[in-house]
Write an enzyme that holds these catalytic residues in place. Structure first.
Site, PDB file in Angstrom:
ATOM      1  N   MET A  55     -32.711  26.939  -7.163  1.00 39.73           N
ATOM      2  CA  MET A  55     -31.701  25.959  -6.745  1.00 39.73           C
ATOM      3  C   MET A  55     -30.604  26.666  -5.944  1.00 39.73           C
ATOM      4  O   MET A  55     -29.417  26.534  -6.242  1.00 39.73           O
ATOM      5  CB  MET A  55     -31.106  25.201  -7.937  1.00 39.73           C
ATOM      6  CG  MET A  55     -32.147  24.443  -8.680  1.00 39.73           C
ATOM      7  SD  MET A  55     -31.531  22.933  -9.388  1.00 39.73           S
ATOM      8  CE  MET A  55     -30.389  23.542 -10.551  1.00 39.73           C
ATOM      9  N   HIS A  56     -31.029  27.444  -5.000  1.00 42.45           N
ATOM     10  CA  HIS A  56     -30.096  28.119  -4.104  1.00 42.45           C
ATOM     11  C   HIS A  56     -30.835  28.543  -2.843  1.00 42.45           C
ATOM     12  O   HIS A  56     -32.069  28.456  -2.773  1.00 42.45           O
ATOM     13  CB  HIS A  56     -29.477  29.346  -4.803  1.00 42.45           C
ATOM     14  CG  HIS A  56     -30.477  30.363  -5.238  1.00 42.45           C
ATOM     15  ND1 HIS A  56     -30.781  30.610  -6.550  1.00 42.45           N
ATOM     16  CD2 HIS A  56     -31.259  31.187  -4.509  1.00 42.45           C
ATOM     17  CE1 HIS A  56     -31.703  31.543  -6.620  1.00 42.45           C
ATOM     18  NE2 HIS A  56     -32.019  31.911  -5.388  1.00 42.45           N
TER      19      HIS A  56
END
Ligand code: T46
Length: 141
Positions: A55-56
């Protein structure tokens, strides 16, 4: 597509079967891995079926990700298009260029992930907010 260069590619590694004695798999800098490796890390003991990692995106870091055992699902998003890849073959990895939002989920309990990276760990290279990621892409196409 303007961000096509930011789309991850599959990396197929050479492997040598030694019959009943196992299998040897190789990756080399600037050959199968399109950069010089400065760091290697691995992720295991994924006991929580609902775990979500990643999630980055990274600003500069180049990485290649491999599933050495078990399986997981890798989502990759270059800001224009999202793709999902089932990671389950130890000799097939994915090149993660900079500026790609990635999420890992649906881990099997025995899953072992290995990542090779072009640089040391630097938190400031991470973009951990999706809206920030979209803004960063606009500024740095
Ligand atoms: C990535 C995906 C595929 C360190 O101290 N050194 C390191 O080299 C790394 C990779 C992480 N950490 C620390 C930072 C956090 O406190 O370990 C903790 C967990 O890291 P993170 O939440 O970023 O883990 P993932 O699985 O979400 O992401 C990792 C990598 O950090 C990331 O670069 O692309 O795997």
């Amino acid at each position: 597509m303007p961000h096509e260069k930011n789309f991850p590619n599959l990396i197929k590694l050479k492997y040598i079967h030694d019959g009943v004695d196992g299998c040897l798999t190789v990756m080399e800098n600037h050959r199968e891995i399109p950069f010089s490796i400065k760091r290697v890390y691995y992720i295991n003991k994924l006991k929580n079926k609902h775990a979500v990692r990643g999630m980055h995106a990274h600003k500069k870091l180049k990485q290649a990700i491999f599933c050495l055992q078990g399986s997981f699902s890798l989502s990759i998003d270059n800001g224009l298009e999202e793709r999902r890849i089932k990671m389950h073959k130890s000799h097939v990895g994915v090149y993660l260029p900079p500026k790609v939002w990635h999420v890992m989920r649906r881990f099997s309990e025995d899953c072992v992930i290995m990542v090779v990276a072009s640089d040391f760990y630097r938190e400031r290279d991470y973009i951990r907010d999706y809206n920030e990621f979209k803004k960063y892409l606009k500024k740095h196409p």
